[in-house]
Design a protein around this motif. Structure first.
Motif, short mmCIF file in Angstrom:
data_model
loop_
_atom_site.label_atom_id
_atom_site.label_comp_id
_atom_site.label_asym_id
_atom_site.label_seq_id
_atom_site.Cartn_x
_atom_site.Cartn_y
_atom_site.Cartn_z
N ILE A 1 0.91 -1.25 0.04
CA ILE A 1 -0.10 0.11 0.13
C ILE A 1 1.01 1.20 -0.15
O ILE A 1 0.46 2.41 -0.67
CB ILE A 1 -1.17 0.00 0.93
CG1 ILE A 1 -2.01 -1.15 1.09
CG2 ILE A 1 -1.50 1.38 1.38
CD1 ILE A 1 -2.95 -1.31 2.27
N GLN A 2 2.01 1.23 0.67
CA GLN A 2 2.86 2.45 0.77
C GLN A 2 3.69 2.62 -0.36
O GLN A 2 4.60 3.52 -0.59
CB GLN A 2 3.67 2.21 1.83
CG GLN A 2 3.21 2.13 3.32
CD GLN A 2 2.32 3.38 3.51
OE1 GLN A 2 2.45 4.42 3.14
NE2 GLN A 2 1.25 3.14 4.59
N GLY A 3 3.59 1.64 -1.61
CA GLY A 3 4.20 1.83 -2.88
C GLY A 3 5.51 1.30 -2.88
O GLY A 3 6.17 1.48 -4.03
N VAL A 4 5.78 0.47 -2.13
CA VAL A 4 6.96 -0.32 -2.39
C VAL A 4 6.99 -1.37 -3.56
O VAL A 4 6.10 -2.06 -3.58
CB VAL A 4 7.44 -1.16 -0.97
CG1 VAL A 4 8.63 -2.41 -1.09
CG2 VAL A 4 7.42 -0.37 0.21
N ARG A 5 7.99 -1.08 -4.28
CA ARG A 5 8.13 -2.04 -5.58
C ARG A 5 9.32 -2.85 -5.50
O ARG A 5 9.31 -3.93 -6.27
CB ARG A 5 8.42 -0.98 -6.83
CG ARG A 5 7.04 0.18 -7.23
CD ARG A 5 7.79 0.83 -8.24
NE ARG A 5 8.74 1.91 -7.87
CZ ARG A 5 9.95 1.65 -8.41
NH1 ARG A 5 10.42 0.83 -9.14
NH2 ARG A 5 10.86 2.77 -8.23
N ARG A 6 10.22 -2.69 -4.60
CA ARG A 6 11.59 -3.44 -4.53
C ARG A 6 12.09 -3.35 -3.12
O ARG A 6 11.89 -2.39 -2.27
CB ARG A 6 12.50 -2.89 -5.54
CG ARG A 6 13.85 -3.83 -5.53
CD ARG A 6 14.91 -3.37 -6.65
NE ARG A 6 14.03 -3.24 -7.80
CZ ARG A 6 13.75 -2.15 -8.73
NH1 ARG A 6 14.04 -1.28 -8.28
NH2 ARG A 6 13.23 -2.14 -9.85
N LEU A 7 12.41 -4.42 -2.63
CA LEU A 7 13.11 -4.63 -1.49
C LEU A 7 14.39 -5.38 -1.32
O LEU A 7 14.39 -6.34 -2.12
CB LEU A 7 12.18 -4.97 -0.18
CG LEU A 7 11.43 -6.51 -0.24
CD1 LEU A 7 12.39 -7.62 0.21
CD2 LEU A 7 10.01 -6.36 0.43
N PHE A 8 15.19 -5.44 -0.52
CA PHE A 8 16.54 -5.81 -0.53
C PHE A 8 16.77 -6.73 0.83
O PHE A 8 16.52 -6.10 1.89
CB PHE A 8 17.53 -4.68 -0.70
CG PHE A 8 17.71 -4.18 -1.96
CD1 PHE A 8 18.06 -4.59 -2.97
CD2 PHE A 8 16.84 -2.68 -2.02
CE1 PHE A 8 17.76 -3.65 -4.28
CE2 PHE A 8 16.55 -2.18 -2.99
CZ PHE A 8 17.16 -2.43 -4.17
N MET A 9 17.23 -8.03 0.73
CA MET A 9 17.01 -8.81 1.83
C MET A 9 18.25 -9.87 1.91
O MET A 9 18.72 -10.24 0.75
CB MET A 9 15.79 -9.44 1.84
CG MET A 9 15.38 -10.48 0.81
SD MET A 9 13.87 -11.32 0.80
CE MET A 9 13.85 -12.15 2.15
N VAL A 10 18.53 -10.26 2.96
CA VAL A 10 19.12 -11.69 3.32
C VAL A 10 18.40 -12.42 4.09
O VAL A 10 17.92 -11.92 5.43
CB VAL A 10 20.62 -11.08 3.91
CG1 VAL A 10 21.17 -12.55 4.32
CG2 VAL A 10 21.52 -10.45 3.06
N PRO A 11 17.72 -13.43 3.79
CA PRO A 11 16.51 -14.22 4.50
C PRO A 11 17.31 -14.84 5.92
O PRO A 11 18.35 -14.89 5.95
CB PRO A 11 16.28 -15.23 3.73
CG PRO A 11 16.61 -14.93 2.31
CD PRO A 11 18.45 -14.20 2.45
N GLY A 12 16.40 -14.94 6.55
CA GLY A 12 16.67 -15.28 8.21
C GLY A 12 15.27 -15.67 8.77
O GLY A 12 14.21 -15.31 8.52
#
Length: 567
Positions: free
Chosen positions: A21-32
Motif C-alpha cells: 500500500i505504501q508503494g514499495v516496488r522492491r526490497l533488498f534482503m538476506v533471508p533469516g
C-alpha cells in the motif's frame, strides 16, 4: 488498494500488505528464520514487489540506501537479528549522514525470550539510537499498520533519513483482524513570503554571491527551477561534496564540485564570496574543508541557509538568514523572484564556468597507466543519463573531477565516505533503470568489501561495468601516513587476487588494463558485453601507486612532509 478489516492475517501478511500500500516496488534482503512469516507473505505480492536476495547484509543495506537516493522513496531492507543487524548497520549510518529515506526491518527474538540475552538478541533502540531518525519495536500484531505508516512519514519528512523497526517473532506469527492504513502523505515545507523578500534583498546587495546546492529531496522540477534562478540572478553554482547529481555540470553557471579535491580557483572564489546561498546541504566537514571554507560558528561570508529541518539551522553555523524549506518548495518559491542587483555578475559566472571547464583537462600522472586520462575518457564517452557509482577512496577523486554529471540519477556516492558502497549501489541503479549504462568505480580495497554482490548481478542478469583501481594498498590512508609520518609506511599493503578471474567466476568479462592507450578499447568492450550479455564486466586498472590524487603523488607528499620536519 481497498483496506482489509475483516480478514484475520498473521503479522507477516499484514506487514507485507502494508508495504504494498505504501508503494514499495522492491526490497533488498538476506533471508533469516527470525522473520519467516514476512518471507512467506511475499508469495502474495510477487506481482508488485520484487525481492532482491543479497549475499551479505551490508550489501543489502547499501542497495536499499541507493534506492532511496534514486527515487526519493524509502529504500526497504530486511535482515535477521544479531549478526544480520550489525552487518546492515553501515547502510543505516550511510543513510543517516547522507539524509536518505530508508527503513530497515530486523527480525527479533520473541517477547517471551526478550531481555535474557537469547540467541542473537540485541536491544536495537540502544544499538541504532544515534544513527537513525526513529528506532522502535512492534510488540503487537494489530499495531503493525500504525508503525509502518509512521515509519514512512518519519523517513521522508524534514531531513530524510533511516528508520529501524524490530520485528519480534511472536508479533509476526501472531494473528489479528486489523484495518490497513492508506499510503502516507509526504510533509513538504515551503518558505514564507517574508523569507523570500529578505533573500531577494540580500542577493541584490551582494557583489560576489555563490550558490551551493546539495543534500537530498531534489526533483527534476527543482533542478530546473534552481538552474533558471541562477541564470536570472547571475550566480555561479557549486555542488556540495559528493552530491554532483544536484546540478547539471554542463550548465553555463556550473562552477564545479565543492569539497575535498576541489580546485584552488573554486576554493578562492568561495572564500572571497560576500554571500553564500546554501540550498539543501548541511555544509558538512567535507564540503567546507574542515569548516574552513565556511567557518563555524560564524562564517566570514553572509550565509543564507535553506534546509528542511529547523534543528539543523544554526546548529553548526550562525546564518545571516535561515529558511526552513525543502528544496522542492524553495525552488518553487524562487519562480516569481526577479533580480535587482546593481553590480553586474555575468563576468564572474563566465569565469567560474571557464575555470571548471579548464579543470577537465587531464593532469600529469606517473607511469604508463594514467588515471587522469582514463577518467577523462570515461567522463566524455558515457551518455548523459549514465550512472556512475563509487565507494570511498582517492580513486573517486579522478572519477568525480573528470565527469560532467548531468542531473538526478547520474551519481551515487556516499557522503559519509563508506567503503564497499559502489558495487551494491550500481546493482540498485541497474535494477531501477535497466536501460541505462551503470558504471561502478572501486578501489581494490573498497571493491573487496562487497565483491560477493557480483552474485546478485549474475542472478538478476544485470549488465553493470566495474572499474577496479588496483594499487595494492590502502591508498588514502597511505597519503595521510606520509603527511604525518613520512617515509615510515607500515600495515597498508596487501596482495590481491586476479580480479579478472573473480568476475569470470560469476559469468562476467574481465580485462586487465595497464596502459593508458589500451583503456578506450577495453571500456568499449566492457560496455558492449554488459549491454548484450546482461552480466557484469570488470576492468582491473593496474597503475603506479605513487599517483594518489589528481595532481598529487605520494613521493611529493613525503618530500614536503620531510622538508617541514627538517625546519
Amino acid at each position: 488498494m481497498k483496506a482489509r478489516s475483516d480478514v484475520e492475517r498473521n503479522g507477516g501478511q499484514i506487514l507485507m500488505q502494508q508495504l504494498r500500500i505504501q508503494g514499495v516496488r522492491r526490497l533488498f534482503m538476506v533471508p533469516g528464520e527470525s522473520y519467516l512469516p514476512c518471507i512467506d507473505a511475499l508469495n502474495e505480492h510477487v506481482d508488485a514487489i520484487q525481492a532482491v536476495v543479497c549475499r551479505q547484509e551490508s550489501g543489502a543495506a547499501y542497495m536499499a540506501e541507493a534506492y532511496g537516493k534514486l527515487t526519493g522513496e524509502p529504500g526497504i531492507c530486511f535482515v535477521t537479528r544479531g549478526p544480520g543487524a550489525t552487518n546492515a548497520s553501515i547502510g543505516v549510518h550511510t543513510a543517516f549522514q547522507d539524509s536518505t529515506p530508508m527503513i530497515l526491518f530486523i527480525g527479533q527474538v520473541g517477547n517471551d525470550f526478550y531481555e535474557r540475552e537469547a540467541f542473537q538478541e540485541i536491544d536495537y533502540r540502544r544499538m541504532f539510537g544515534q544513527m537513525a531518525k526513529w528506532v522502535a519495536q512492534i510488540d503487537r500484531t494489530d499495531r503493525i499498520p500504525e508503525y509502518i505508516a509512521r515509519a514512512f512519514a518519519v523517513a521522508t519528512s524534514g531531513r530524510p533519513g533511516p528508520v529501524v523497526l524490530a520485528l519480534p517473532e511472536d508479533t509476526l506469527w501472531g494473528r489479528a483482524v486489523v484495518e490497513d492504513l492508506p499510503r502516507y502523505q509526504r510533509a513538504l515545507s515551503h518558505p514564507g513570503v517574508g523569507d523570500m523578500t529578505r533573500l531577494k534583498t540580500l542577493l541584490d546587495e551582494a557583489e560576489r554571491p555563490f550558490l551551493l546546492v546539495g543534500g537530498s529531496g531534489w526533483t527534476q522540477d527543482a533542478v530546473e527551477r534552481i538552474s533558471a534562478f541562477a541564470q536570472r540572478f547571475e550566480l555561479p553554482v557549486g555542488t556540495a561534496w559528493r552530491r554532483l547529481e544536484c546540478f547539471n555540470q554542463r550548465h553555463p553557471n556550473a562552477a564545479g564540485h565543492v569539497g575535498w579535491g576541489m580546485t584552488d580557483e573554486l576554493r578562492n572564489r568561495i572564500l572571497d564570496a560576500d554571500l553564500i546561498l546554501a540550498v539543501g546541504t548541511r555544509l558538512g566537514e567535507a564540503t567546507t574543508l574542515g569548516y574552513t571554507l565556511v567557518e563555524s560558528p560564524r562564517p566570514r561570508q553572509k550565509l543564507v541557509h535553506v534546509y528542511p529541518d529547523s534543528a539543523e539551522l544554526g546548529r553548526v553555523f550562525m546564518p545571516t538568514q535561515a529558511i526552513v524549506a525543502g528544496v522542492a518548495g524553495f525552488a518553487q518559491a524562487l519562480e516569481p523572484l526577479q533580480p535587482g542587483h546593481a553590480v553586474p555578475r555575468g563576468a564572474a559566472v563566465q569565469e567560474a564556468h571557464a575555470q571548471y571547464l579548464d579543470s577537465l583537462r587531464a593532469l600529469d600522472f606517473p607511469g604508463p597507466m594514467s588515471l587522469d586520462a582514463a577518467a577523462g575518457h570515461l567522463g566524455r564517452s558515457l551518455p548523459d543519463d549514465a550512472c556512475l557509482t563509487v565507494g570511498a577512496g582517492n580513486y573517486a577523486l579522478y572519477l568525480h573531477r573528470y565527469r560532467s554529471f548531468n542531473g538526478l540519477g547520474t551519481s551515487l556516492a556516499p557522503t559519509v565516505g563508506s567503503m564497499g558502497y559502489g558495487l551494491p549501489a550500481a546493482i540498485s541503479a541497474k535494477l531501477e533503470h535497466p536501460d541505462r549504462i551503470v558504471v561502478c568505480g572501486a578501489g581494490d580495497g573498497c571493491f573487496q568489501m562487497n565483491m560477493q554482490e557480483l552474485g546478485v548481478a549474475m542472478q538478476y542478469r544485470l549488465g553493470i561495468v566495474v572499474l577496479v583501481f588496483n594499487n595494492g594498498m590502502w591508498g588514502t590512508i597511505r597519503a595521510h601516513q606520509e603527511r604525518e609520518f613520512p617515509a615510515r609506511p607500515i600495515a597498508l599493503d596487501f596482495e590481491n587476487p586476479d580480479f579478472t578471474q573473480v568476475v569470470r567466476a560469476y559469468g562476467g568479462l574481465g580485462i586487465a588494463v595497464e596502459k593508458t592507450e589500451d583503456f578506450p578499447a577495453a571500456l568499449d568492450r566492457a560496455l558492449a558485453f554488459a549491454q548484450t550479455e546482461n552480466l557484469p564486466a570488470l576492468l582491473e586498472i593496474r597503475y603506479d601507486a605513487d599517483g594518489i590524487a589528481p595532481g598529487e603523488t605520494l613521493s611529493a607528499i613525503r618530500a614536503a612532509a620531510l622538508a617541514r620536519a627538517a625546519g
